[in-house]
Design a protein around this motif. Sequence first.
Motif, PDB file in Angstrom:
ATOM      1  N   HIS A  22       0.719  -1.081   0.043  1.00 34.61           N
ATOM      2  CA  HIS A  22      -0.271  -0.136  -0.115  1.00 34.61           C
ATOM      3  C   HIS A  22       1.171   0.838   0.169  1.00 34.61           C
ATOM      4  CE1 HIS A  22      -3.468  -2.434   0.627  1.00 34.61           C
ATOM      5  NE2 HIS A  22      -3.820  -2.930   1.049  1.00 34.61           N
ATOM      6  N   THR A  23       1.552   1.487   1.063  1.00 35.99           N
ATOM      7  CA  THR A  23       2.018   2.510   0.915  1.00 35.99           C
ATOM      8  C   THR A  23       3.464   2.654  -0.150  1.00 35.99           C
ATOM      9  OG1 THR A  23       2.089   2.028   3.808  1.00 35.99           O
ATOM     10  CG2 THR A  23       4.050   3.649   2.625  1.00 35.99           C
ATOM     11  N   ILE A  24       4.213   2.090  -0.527  1.00 37.59           N
ATOM     12  CA  ILE A  24       4.880   2.033  -1.618  1.00 37.59           C
ATOM     13  C   ILE A  24       4.908   1.499  -3.198  1.00 37.59           C
ATOM     14  CG2 ILE A  24       7.267   1.316  -2.009  1.00 37.59           C
ATOM     15  CD1 ILE A  24       8.485   0.659   0.252  1.00 37.59           C
ATOM     16  N   GLY A  25       4.170   1.229  -3.194  1.00 34.88           N
ATOM     17  CA  GLY A  25       2.495   0.643  -4.088  1.00 34.88           C
ATOM     18  C   GLY A  25       1.474   1.904  -4.413  1.00 34.88           C
ATOM     19  N   THR A  26       1.285   2.675  -3.515  1.00 39.94           N
ATOM     20  CA  THR A  26       0.392   3.794  -3.546  1.00 39.94           C
ATOM     21  C   THR A  26       1.646   4.800  -4.513  1.00 39.94           C
ATOM     22  OG1 THR A  26      -1.319   3.450  -2.442  1.00 39.94           O
ATOM     23  CG2 THR A  26      -0.970   5.426  -3.539  1.00 39.94           C
ATOM     24  N   PHE A  27       2.382   4.874  -4.052  1.00 40.99           N
ATOM     25  CA  PHE A  27       3.597   6.139  -4.181  1.00 40.99           C
ATOM     26  C   PHE A  27       3.923   5.517  -6.166  1.00 40.99           C
ATOM     27  CE2 PHE A  27       8.310   7.059  -5.257  1.00 40.99           C
ATOM     28  CZ  PHE A  27       8.106   8.771  -4.914  1.00 40.99           C
ATOM     29  N   ILE A  28       4.030   4.469  -5.975  1.00 39.50           N
ATOM     30  CA  ILE A  28       4.633   4.198  -7.945  1.00 39.50           C
ATOM     31  C   ILE A  28       3.755   4.355  -8.326  1.00 39.50           C
ATOM     32  CG2 ILE A  28       4.764   1.939  -8.948  1.00 39.50           C
ATOM     33  CD1 ILE A  28       7.748   3.271  -6.849  1.00 39.50           C
ATOM     34  N   MET A  29       1.904   4.036  -8.134  1.00 38.28           N
ATOM     35  CA  MET A  29       1.219   4.485  -9.239  1.00 38.28           C
ATOM     36  C   MET A  29       1.373   5.834  -9.364  1.00 38.28           C
ATOM     37  SD  MET A  29      -2.132   1.972  -8.551  1.00 38.28           S
ATOM     38  CE  MET A  29      -1.774   2.267  -6.445  1.00 38.28           C
ATOM     39  N   MET A  30       1.567   7.365  -8.198  1.00 41.81           N
ATOM     40  CA  MET A  30       1.708   8.059  -8.594  1.00 41.81           C
ATOM     41  C   MET A  30       2.835   8.439  -9.089  1.00 41.81           C
ATOM     42  SD  MET A  30       0.644   9.764  -4.719  1.00 41.81           S
ATOM     43  CE  MET A  30       0.313  10.773  -4.794  1.00 41.81           C
ATOM     44  N   PRO A  46       5.510   6.633 -11.412  1.00 42.63           N
ATOM     45  CA  PRO A  46       5.593   5.656 -11.992  1.00 42.63           C
ATOM     46  C   PRO A  46       7.304   5.880 -12.614  1.00 42.63           C
ATOM     47  CG  PRO A  46       4.108   6.582 -13.191  1.00 42.63           C
ATOM     48  CD  PRO A  46       3.602   7.179 -12.117  1.00 42.63           C
ATOM     49  N   ASP A  47       7.904   6.716 -12.192  1.00 47.45           N
ATOM     50  CA  ASP A  47       9.215   6.843 -12.965  1.00 47.45           C
ATOM     51  C   ASP A  47      10.234   5.699 -11.854  1.00 47.45           C
ATOM     52  OD1 ASP A  47       9.270   8.054 -15.271  1.00 47.45           O
ATOM     53  OD2 ASP A  47       9.860  10.338 -14.179  1.00 47.45           O
TER      54      ASP A  47
END
Length: 242
Positions: free
Chosen positions: A121-129, A131-132
Amino acid sequence: MKTTIEQVRETLKESIDEKTRASSSRYFKENEAPKVYGVRMAEVNRIGKYGLQQIKNLSKQHVFELCEELLSTGYLEEAAIACIWAESLHKQYEPADFQVFERWVHNYVTNWAACDTLCNHTIGTFIMMYPDYIAELKKWATSSNLWVKRASSVTLIIPARKGLFLDDIFQIALILLHDNNDLVQKGYGWMLKAASEAHQKEVFDFVVKQKATMPRTALRYAIEKMPADMKAEAMRKDILNI
């Protein structure tokens, strides 16, 4: 006046369930079992959400500092609460936060539960925001640290379910393909399984192409949600690679 962290720890101690504490170790390998209070996860979530009300007016930096304090103890329940708090700030995430999350993975993740809770959740959400930063996950996949390698794949579980980043998912799976640790194999197998929810044929074709050398643990995870006929074909040892 007690600090928020002190209140959280006191409430966790008051919420200990002996049956939960006694059974928790069976989910982990002997040398990887985290410290636990022995609190049911539903209650941990309740405590974490209650704590959010106490810190809602703090700056992101201050909340992250509280999260790091919780993560640093090695207690599974405190790590879960840290992740609830960090995820609650997702609307405030900015690129520089990746360095914070990376530090948490490298310094405080010592078991699969903490890894998955932080990354899903925490890092997965960041990656969706942002993606680079998948490029950084690919670097994680080459790490000598077991948990950093697992993190590289389980961070993409939720994006994968949404049909995102398929090419990157395959690239990370290839980097991890021959890793001999079953927790890494399960991690990238789970990532592929999640991707199959939106891209069943593409994941199936990838698995069949790699199956001659893909560990069976990873293969079984990857095809878990596929129809029986596709599973049988993927598991056949005499199938030709395509």
